[in-house]
Design a protein around this motif. Structure first.
Motif, mmCIF file in Angstrom:
data_model
loop_
_atom_site.group_PDB
_atom_site.id
_atom_site.type_symbol
_atom_site.label_atom_id
_atom_site.label_comp_id
_atom_site.label_asym_id
_atom_site.label_seq_id
_atom_site.Cartn_x
_atom_site.Cartn_y
_atom_site.Cartn_z
ATOM 1 N N ALA A 1 0.824 -1.209 0.000
ATOM 2 C CA ALA A 1 0.000 0.000 0.000
ATOM 3 C C ALA A 1 0.858 1.259 0.000
ATOM 4 C CB ALA A 1 -0.927 -0.010 1.208
ATOM 5 N N LYS A 2 1.958 1.210 0.732
ATOM 6 C CA LYS A 2 2.861 2.367 0.798
ATOM 7 C C LYS A 2 3.523 2.614 -0.551
ATOM 8 C CE LYS A 2 6.587 4.312 3.617
ATOM 9 N NZ LYS A 2 7.513 4.062 4.757
ATOM 10 N N ALA A 3 3.922 1.538 -1.232
ATOM 11 C CA ALA A 3 4.559 1.683 -2.537
ATOM 12 C C ALA A 3 3.577 2.195 -3.587
ATOM 13 C CB ALA A 3 5.145 0.341 -2.978
ATOM 14 N N ALA A 4 2.303 1.804 -3.458
ATOM 15 C CA ALA A 4 1.301 2.212 -4.442
ATOM 16 C C ALA A 4 0.794 3.637 -4.224
ATOM 17 C CB ALA A 4 0.124 1.238 -4.393
ATOM 18 N N PHE A 5 0.990 4.176 -3.030
ATOM 19 C CA PHE A 5 0.385 5.457 -2.674
ATOM 20 C C PHE A 5 0.820 6.631 -3.547
ATOM 21 C CE2 PHE A 5 0.776 9.340 0.064
ATOM 22 C CZ PHE A 5 -0.558 9.708 0.004
ATOM 23 N N PRO A 6 2.124 6.859 -3.800
ATOM 24 C CA PRO A 6 2.490 8.065 -4.563
ATOM 25 C C PRO A 6 1.820 8.150 -5.930
ATOM 26 C CG PRO A 6 4.432 7.106 -3.520
ATOM 27 C CD PRO A 6 3.318 6.114 -3.351
ATOM 28 N N LYS A 7 1.789 7.039 -6.656
ATOM 29 C CA LYS A 7 1.182 7.062 -7.997
ATOM 30 C C LYS A 7 -0.337 7.211 -7.903
ATOM 31 C CE LYS A 7 1.040 4.595 -12.394
ATOM 32 N NZ LYS A 7 1.498 3.400 -13.153
ATOM 33 N N TRP A 8 -0.949 6.532 -6.924
ATOM 34 C CA TRP A 8 -2.413 6.601 -6.807
ATOM 35 C C TRP A 8 -2.878 7.999 -6.417
ATOM 36 C CZ3 TRP A 8 -6.466 4.347 -8.585
ATOM 37 C CH2 TRP A 8 -7.709 4.503 -7.971
ATOM 38 N N ARG A 9 -2.164 8.654 -5.494
ATOM 39 C CA ARG A 9 -2.582 9.995 -5.072
ATOM 40 C C ARG A 9 -2.445 10.998 -6.213
ATOM 41 N NH1 ARG A 9 1.199 13.230 -0.907
ATOM 42 N NH2 ARG A 9 -0.347 14.794 -1.486
ATOM 43 N N ASN A 10 -1.516 10.735 -7.135
ATOM 44 C CA ASN A 10 -1.308 11.637 -8.261
ATOM 45 C C ASN A 10 -2.112 11.252 -9.504
ATOM 46 O OD1 ASN A 10 0.531 13.368 -6.944
ATOM 47 N ND2 ASN A 10 2.204 11.926 -7.288
ATOM 48 N N GLU B 1 -4.800 17.117 1.694
ATOM 49 C CA GLU B 1 -3.993 16.044 1.147
ATOM 50 C C GLU B 1 -4.403 14.696 1.742
ATOM 51 O OE1 GLU B 1 0.063 17.040 1.922
ATOM 52 O OE2 GLU B 1 0.020 18.843 0.646
ATOM 53 N N PRO B 2 -4.250 13.616 0.962
ATOM 54 C CA PRO B 2 -4.549 12.284 1.506
ATOM 55 C C PRO B 2 -3.577 11.915 2.618
ATOM 56 C CG PRO B 2 -3.496 12.109 -0.639
ATOM 57 C CD PRO B 2 -3.793 13.560 -0.439
ATOM 58 N N LEU B 3 -4.017 11.004 3.467
ATOM 59 C CA LEU B 3 -3.214 10.612 4.627
ATOM 60 C C LEU B 3 -2.124 9.626 4.268
ATOM 61 C CD1 LEU B 3 -6.136 10.083 7.171
ATOM 62 C CD2 LEU B 3 -4.610 12.045 7.030
ATOM 63 N N GLY B 4 -2.375 8.747 3.287
ATOM 64 C CA GLY B 4 -1.401 7.713 2.931
ATOM 65 C C GLY B 4 -2.018 6.334 3.034
ATOM 66 N N GLY C 1 -1.656 -3.119 -4.914
ATOM 67 C CA GLY C 1 -1.310 -2.464 -3.658
ATOM 68 C C GLY C 1 -2.265 -1.380 -3.221
ATOM 69 N N VAL C 2 -3.117 -0.892 -4.133
ATOM 70 C CA VAL C 2 -4.036 0.196 -3.761
ATOM 71 C C VAL C 2 -5.080 -0.306 -2.774
ATOM 72 C CG1 VAL C 2 -5.808 1.769 -4.634
ATOM 73 C CG2 VAL C 2 -3.648 1.519 -5.853
ATOM 74 N N ILE C 3 -5.622 -1.512 -2.988
ATOM 75 C CA ILE C 3 -6.543 -2.139 -2.042
ATOM 76 C C ILE C 3 -6.030 -3.536 -1.724
ATOM 77 C CG2 ILE C 3 -8.874 -3.011 -1.634
ATOM 78 C CD1 ILE C 3 -9.960 -0.880 -3.453
ATOM 79 N N ASN C 4 -5.916 -3.831 -0.440
ATOM 80 C CA ASN C 4 -5.490 -5.142 0.031
ATOM 81 C C ASN C 4 -6.540 -5.668 1.005
ATOM 82 O OD1 ASN C 4 -2.396 -5.024 -0.904
ATOM 83 N ND2 ASN C 4 -2.954 -3.054 -0.015
ATOM 84 N N ILE C 5 -6.855 -6.967 0.915
ATOM 85 C CA ILE C 5 -7.897 -7.574 1.743
ATOM 86 C C ILE C 5 -7.279 -8.686 2.586
ATOM 87 C CG2 ILE C 5 -10.161 -8.679 1.791
ATOM 88 C CD1 ILE C 5 -10.326 -6.014 0.440
ATOM 89 N N VAL C 6 -7.445 -8.593 3.910
ATOM 90 C CA VAL C 6 -6.901 -9.608 4.799
ATOM 91 C C VAL C 6 -7.995 -10.116 5.729
ATOM 92 C CG1 VAL C 6 -4.561 -8.656 4.706
ATOM 93 C CG2 VAL C 6 -6.124 -7.916 6.521
ATOM 94 N N ALA C 7 -7.750 -11.282 6.290
ATOM 95 C CA ALA C 7 -8.695 -11.886 7.232
ATOM 96 C C ALA C 7 -7.956 -12.288 8.492
ATOM 97 C CB ALA C 7 -9.382 -13.100 6.598
ATOM 98 N N GLY C 8 -8.731 -12.576 9.530
ATOM 99 C CA GLY C 8 -8.137 -13.014 10.779
ATOM 100 C C GLY C 8 -8.959 -12.571 11.962
#
Length: 485
Positions: free
Chosen positions: A52-61, A140-143, A199-206
């Protein structure tokens, strides 16, 4: 029907690195649905955060209209797959198929609403006055943001959290409830097909420990939680102890319905029975404390008793289309509700209907009415989260308000009266974040949803939700300097 059980991280389905799994049982008959739901480990959460962190710069722009186009495609795919996603929800937590696809379609409207707001978050500017400073405020978006869903309305809650985050350029990690992970696990293929970058959306369970990992993660900037007040406090504490991340909490409720003598009796009964019992009473803002003015009380009590008895006849297998009311979400929830009813009997509480398990299998609790419980009894003060209402009478408007506001919660409320002046007067004095007048409260993509007091912090839905995923930046420019020539 195939069931997806893997985690969805960085655009791909992956198994848990620890090999830990969850088992899901059908609450209709206690049969095993799957024992292969992958439970995320700390390493898996770190991988999701890194993606998600790696995808953030491109997605926010990414241009707002491009983000909107992807969100709209995702909404179309949700709508197209509403029946299948509803079946997965029904298998996991017993939501009737007469209702489950409608919950999915409800969140479709939410995604389309926020797609319309992508790229439309405006800033502010203030001209230089005597201080000679030109002032700019930009948002600005939070990240990297995270969400933890409750099990009672998985798809709606997921949309409330993810859609405004996507519209404002954030990236996201969503954790499903351990009671109902199947519907969200199926999102991965739809996320890819819609065109969200990896990386923009990730789905986890637990279980709860996965939620704790998200709440305490040092690289997550915001967490949105829906669930109990007790767990909400833990989420807030973990957020504070880690990196002081932004927090929004949508917690429990013990919502009042105030029925005045001049109310339409049939309408009040309908919304206090069928509307309340939808999803087996497992709705956080449902009005479970019914307050009835003395003049109409005898007729109302007789009518609500009849309505609850008829509702019991419409309870059954949630996979059957004409079933209106299904079981509770799982054995743990069944035991919790039955524990409340048992404690009430020990305290001498009077039950008009229900209070007993229906059938030999499954987690069914019959629609139950409690008459005039003590205001300090747990069945009156605590959130039961099942098909149980209490009915108390009142004499005056002032007494009704005092009873309604005598709670630590403040999520929902309902007022039934033909006097619009009284309706608005009472609505202004009720200590709750939402008010329905002459109807059980229904959420809307256009309006904010959330509670007063211990029912939560922050808001979901409406334009207010955008603010939960933005941070303001103030820029001051000294206009007094002369340019160098």
């Amino acid at each position: 029907m195939s069931i997806q059980t893997d985690l969805f991280i960085n655009g791909e389905y992956v198994p848990s690195s620890s090999g830990e799994t969850l088992s899901i049982y059908n609450p209709n008959d206690d049969s095993l649905v799957t024992d292969k739901v992958q439970a995320a480990s700390e390493k898996d959460i770190d991988n999701a955060v890194a993606a998600a962190k790696a995808a953030f710069p491109k997605w926010r722009n990414t241009a707002g209209q491009k983000r909107a186009a992807i969100m709209l495609r995702f909404a179309d795919l949700l709508e197209k797959n509403a029946e299948r996603l509803g079946q997965l929800e029904s298998l996991a937590m017993g939501q009737p198929m007469s209702l489950a696809p409608l919950f999915v379609k409800s969140t479709v409207a939410n995604w389309r609403y926020y797609a319309g707001l992508a790229g439309k978050v405006a800033g502010e500017s203030y001209p230089p006055d005597e201080d000679g400073t030109y002032k700019i405020v930009q948002y600005e978006p939070l990240g990297v943001c995270a969400g933890i869903c409750a099990w009672n309305g998985t798809h709606v809650l997921a949309g409330w959290k993810m859609a405004p985050a996507m519209a404002t350029g954030n990236t996201f990690i969503l954790k499903s409830s351990e009671k109902s992970p199947l519907g969200l696990a199926a999102y991965g293929e739809l996320i890819k097909e819609a065109g969200f970058p990896p990386g923009v959306i990730n789905i986890v369970a637990g279980a709860g420990k996965v939620g704790a990992l998200l709440a305490g993660h040092m690289q997550i900037s915001k967490i949105a939680f829906t669930g109990s007040a007790a767990v909400g406090r833990q989420v807030m504490s973990s957020a504070a102890k880690s990196n002081l991340k932004h927090v929004s909490l949508e917690l429990g409720g013990k919502s009042p319905a105030m029925i005045f003598d001049d109310a339409d009796l049939d309408n009040a009964v309908e919304h206090s029975s069928v509307s309340f019992l939808r999803n087996s009473g497992q709705i956080c803002f449902a009005a479970s404390r019914v307050l009835v003015q003395e003049g109409i009380a005898p007729k109302f009590i007789e009518a609500i008793k009849t309505a609850f008895e008829k509702a019991s006849d419409k309870m059954g297998d949630p996979s059957v289309k004409d079933t209106l009311f299904g079981p509770l979400a799982d054995k743990k929830q069944f035991d919790r509700v039955m524990g409340f009813l048992s404690d009430g009997k020990n305290e001498g509480v009077q039950y008009l209907t229900g209070g007993a398990r229906k059938g030999e299998k499954g987690t069914f609790v019959q629609p139950t009415i409690i008459l005039n419980p003590d205001v300090k009894s747990k069945v009156y003060t605590d959130e039961i989260f099942g098909p149980v209402i209490s009915v108390k009478t009142f004499k005056t408007e002032e007494e009704a308000l005092a009873l309604a506001n005598d709670t630590t919660y403040g999520l929902g409320s309902t007022i039934y009266t033909s006097d619009i002046a009284r309706a608005l007067r009472v609505a202004g004095k009720i200590e709750a974040g939402t008010v329905g007048i002459n109807s059980a409260f229904n959420t809307s993509p256009q309006t904010p949803f959330g509670g007063f007091k211990q029912s939560g912090v922050g808001r979901e839905s409406g334009k207010e939700a955008l603010k939960e995923y933005l941070q303001p930046k103030t820029i001051h420019i000294n206009m007094g300097l002369k340019p160098k020539i």
